[in-house]
Design a protein around this motif. Sequence first.
Motif, mmCIF file in Angstrom:
data_model
loop_
_atom_site.group_PDB
_atom_site.id
_atom_site.type_symbol
_atom_site.label_atom_id
_atom_site.label_comp_id
_atom_site.label_asym_id
_atom_site.label_seq_id
_atom_site.Cartn_x
_atom_site.Cartn_y
_atom_site.Cartn_z
ATOM 1 N N ILE A 200 0.887 -1.090 -0.014
ATOM 2 C CA ILE A 200 0.023 0.172 -0.100
ATOM 3 C C ILE A 200 0.924 1.214 -0.030
ATOM 4 C CG2 ILE A 200 -1.709 1.382 1.345
ATOM 5 C CD1 ILE A 200 -2.481 -1.296 2.526
ATOM 6 N N PRO A 201 0.871 2.243 -0.864
ATOM 7 C CA PRO A 201 1.444 3.445 -1.052
ATOM 8 C C PRO A 201 1.341 4.351 0.336
ATOM 9 C CG PRO A 201 -0.207 3.722 -2.535
ATOM 10 C CD PRO A 201 -0.350 2.333 -2.020
ATOM 11 N N TYR A 202 2.405 5.090 0.629
ATOM 12 C CA TYR A 202 2.446 5.824 1.579
ATOM 13 C C TYR A 202 1.305 6.808 1.722
ATOM 14 C CZ TYR A 202 3.796 9.491 4.948
ATOM 15 O OH TYR A 202 3.604 10.547 5.951
ATOM 16 N N SER A 203 0.857 7.359 0.430
ATOM 17 C CA SER A 203 -0.080 8.293 0.416
ATOM 18 C C SER A 203 -1.409 7.952 0.687
ATOM 19 C CB SER A 203 -0.388 8.757 -1.173
ATOM 20 O OG SER A 203 -0.524 7.549 -2.198
ATOM 21 N N LEU A 204 -1.655 6.564 0.728
ATOM 22 C CA LEU A 204 -3.069 5.939 1.202
ATOM 23 C C LEU A 204 -2.758 5.391 2.439
ATOM 24 C CD1 LEU A 204 -3.844 4.178 -2.198
ATOM 25 C CD2 LEU A 204 -4.479 6.209 -1.475
ATOM 26 N N SER A 205 -1.667 5.233 3.223
ATOM 27 C CA SER A 205 -1.691 4.619 4.495
ATOM 28 C C SER A 205 -2.293 5.277 5.193
ATOM 29 C CB SER A 205 -0.011 4.672 4.930
ATOM 30 O OG SER A 205 0.432 6.017 4.999
ATOM 31 N N GLY A 206 -3.051 6.511 5.449
ATOM 32 C CA GLY A 206 -3.615 7.084 6.461
ATOM 33 C C GLY A 206 -5.053 6.741 6.474
ATOM 34 N N PHE A 207 -5.489 5.910 5.579
ATOM 35 C CA PHE A 207 -7.003 5.521 5.543
ATOM 36 C C PHE A 207 -7.123 4.004 6.327
ATOM 37 C CE2 PHE A 207 -6.873 7.770 1.654
ATOM 38 C CZ PHE A 207 -7.948 8.474 1.323
ATOM 39 N N PRO A 208 -8.182 3.952 6.825
ATOM 40 C CA PRO A 208 -8.450 2.955 8.060
ATOM 41 C C PRO A 208 -8.366 1.429 7.297
ATOM 42 C CG PRO A 208 -10.438 3.779 7.171
ATOM 43 C CD PRO A 208 -9.495 4.611 6.753
ATOM 44 N N GLU A 209 -8.059 0.527 8.067
ATOM 45 C CA GLU A 209 -7.897 -0.925 7.597
ATOM 46 C C GLU A 209 -9.223 -1.091 6.745
ATOM 47 O OE1 GLU A 209 -6.714 -3.970 10.142
ATOM 48 O OE2 GLU A 209 -5.966 -2.586 11.724
ATOM 49 N N SER A 210 -10.187 -0.636 6.968
ATOM 50 C CA SER A 210 -11.402 -1.240 6.485
ATOM 51 C C SER A 210 -11.468 -0.882 4.812
ATOM 52 C CB SER A 210 -12.723 -0.567 7.044
ATOM 53 O OG SER A 210 -12.754 0.722 7.159
ATOM 54 N N ALA A 211 -10.565 0.006 4.456
ATOM 55 C CA ALA A 211 -10.637 0.509 3.294
ATOM 56 C C ALA A 211 -9.947 -0.659 2.067
ATOM 57 C CB ALA A 211 -9.779 1.885 3.163
ATOM 58 N N PHE A 212 -9.167 -1.417 3.004
ATOM 59 C CA PHE A 212 -8.255 -2.509 2.246
ATOM 60 C C PHE A 212 -8.601 -3.952 2.435
ATOM 61 C CE2 PHE A 212 -6.019 1.459 3.171
ATOM 62 C CZ PHE A 212 -5.671 1.794 1.745
ATOM 63 N N TRP A 213 -9.780 -4.084 3.362
ATOM 64 C CA TRP A 213 -10.015 -5.421 4.019
ATOM 65 C C TRP A 213 -10.316 -6.258 2.525
ATOM 66 C CZ3 TRP A 213 -13.987 -3.992 8.252
ATOM 67 C CH2 TRP A 213 -13.366 -3.802 9.311
ATOM 68 N N LYS A 214 -9.941 -7.810 2.725
ATOM 69 C CA LYS A 214 -10.280 -8.927 1.859
ATOM 70 C C LYS A 214 -9.459 -8.438 0.696
ATOM 71 C CE LYS A 214 -14.446 -10.062 4.213
ATOM 72 N NZ LYS A 214 -15.939 -10.314 3.988
ATOM 73 N N ASN A 215 -8.419 -8.114 0.549
ATOM 74 C CA ASN A 215 -7.449 -8.117 -0.339
ATOM 75 C C ASN A 215 -6.155 -9.080 0.140
ATOM 76 O OD1 ASN A 215 -8.351 -6.200 -3.060
ATOM 77 N ND2 ASN A 215 -8.690 -5.316 -0.905
#
Length: 674
Positions: A200-215
């Motif tokens: 996950i790029p640094y620019s998106l690392s501030g979003f919560p875990e739920s934004a990336f779940w089930k990948n």
Amino acid sequence: MTRLKPHVAFSLLFLFSFCFFNLDAFENPDLAPLLAFKSSSDYSNTLSQWTSKTDPCTWPGVSCLHNRVSHLVLEGLNLKSSFEPLTRLTQLRVLSLKYNHFSGPIPNLSNLTSLKLLFLSHNQFSGEFPASVTSLTRLYRLDLSFNNLSGVIPATKVNHMTHMLTLRLEVNGFSGQISGLNVPNLQDFNVSCNKLSGPIPYSLSGFPESAFWKNLMLCGEPLPSCSSVRSDPTRPGTSSGAIASPLGPGGGNPSTVASSPTSVPEYGSPTRTGKTRRSGGNKMTKGEIIALIMGDVLVLALACLLFYCYFWRKSKKMDQKTSSEVEKIVYSSSPYPNLAQSGFERGKMVFFEGAKRFELEDLLRASAEMLGKGGFGTAYKAILDDGNVVAVKRLKEMSANGRKDFEQQMEVLGRLRHPNLVSLKAYYFASEEKLLVYDFMPNGNLFWLLHGNRGPGRTPLDWTTRLKIAAGAARGLAFIHSSCKSLKLTHGNIKSTNVLIDKTGNARLSDFGLSAFALPSTASRSNGYRAPEAALDSRKLTQKSDVYSFGVLLLELLTGKCPSIVDNGGHGTGYTGIIDLPRWVQSVVREEWTAEVFDLELMRYKDIEEEMVGLLQIAMACSTASPDQRPKMNYVAKMIEELRGADVSPSHETADSVSDSPSVSEDACGVASQ
């Protein structure tokens, strides 16, 4: 009876024929695409009121501006097939087709150059990420979630969409990596439930875990680190060496975690370590039993989730079908949630002279589109039922002032009328909700003109326009400073996002006078513009600190850089890191690298060097560290106008232009002193 001459009779006959055979020319140009869409997609005749005998601007779900369709909201109406005919609505700004049954690839949207909001979630679209979307430079909310889209997310093209605030792609079949994704202004992002892989790029690392779940192949903040993913044998398709391909060795299906009896490898089959399981007995180890139980629990939980989503979606459709024809375009549930609460203490709308009046209920019914968030609250564009368009600011985090103090300040601000100020039309005060109503400025703000969509295909902000904006903003600020000498009014929040552009291209200052209600914690929110003496305490804002902020604004116009910039230690600065813009400019000029200060986009214009250097000198004088050495704003405005003369002088064609007369100033003072 007088007989017509032949040529006169022929002319009248031609005119009659033209009118008779060209009645269609007076029809709404968007009528044909809308009827074609209904014919191809409305199998259940939900849009029964859409007929050729009525004006499409009166149809349910349709809103117009200047007799052209601008908003189309058709949610949960059992529409099917494709919405391709709608791509001919060239003035469309908002398109929402959520909760329908559209299928196939998303049509080519490149004709919808005015589109700002696009909601296509909860349909059955398939194919790849729509390439035409990346050409919509004005788009700032995109929701393609809950569809059957696949392929890679084109990070390089998406990165060019610098206006983008919302990007929702969850519950699709996207694959590949997102490590190159970098959209600087994203506020709402979700790619959960896809097949994405890699870091996950640094620019998106501030979003919560739920934004990336089930990948299962994604790693890095906020998910577990990539190193731990590589060494975790329970993650599918991984080994101790590196992140494995989603297809596993040899391109076959990946190994799966034992989550049900059908997914447990047969005894005797090779494992990832190369060893074989024992093939003799039928007994299962304690770990295998636990894994089996956990798998069954997960399957049961998934089934419950699917049932919940199904009934929730069905109930949502019913709610939408029984709702009124009022169509709101607000990404949240309501822009003014407190006003909808039962038992809420209601205030009243207070209008200023010359403002078109409306009721509070009219404002609540209006379709609202979020324009942006600032230090003092959130701004919305509201389209009332009568077509009147206003900007509404919902104030937040105000200091504990009572109704009387608030009303007195609003009376002062409401009487300020100038061609270079955004007029305050009305206000609403209640204990838990405070709204300000302004004229709506259709051409955005200076920040987007300067920094939005930089790169190939962008139209740069030319020098004449920059100089005109600088002169207009200076006149507006000088008017504020001279309007009431006894109060010494200040703007308090000068920055490029608060310099709006009206329909004739004139600069208008917004958000003036609101700093009187600011909490001390909001002082740092205008980082880069604050004067040194006011950087830590907003209560120390003065007219001199306004002058400093205006000087930073001029430097922003000249350099094309944001107020806080990164210096790489070049040009003799001897410093690497984030520094403020005045300090950077002073260091470059001191080393006689003045030409390096100016925006490269200005280098294409000829014979402007003298004017640029002149404006640079004014900017540096305004942004000096010592307040006593800064000039007054009326002198600054005069100096800017003298750089070119007539080209940047005030325009007297503005309809609501009011002269800077003593009577206006004294009236404003009188209200505040009561």
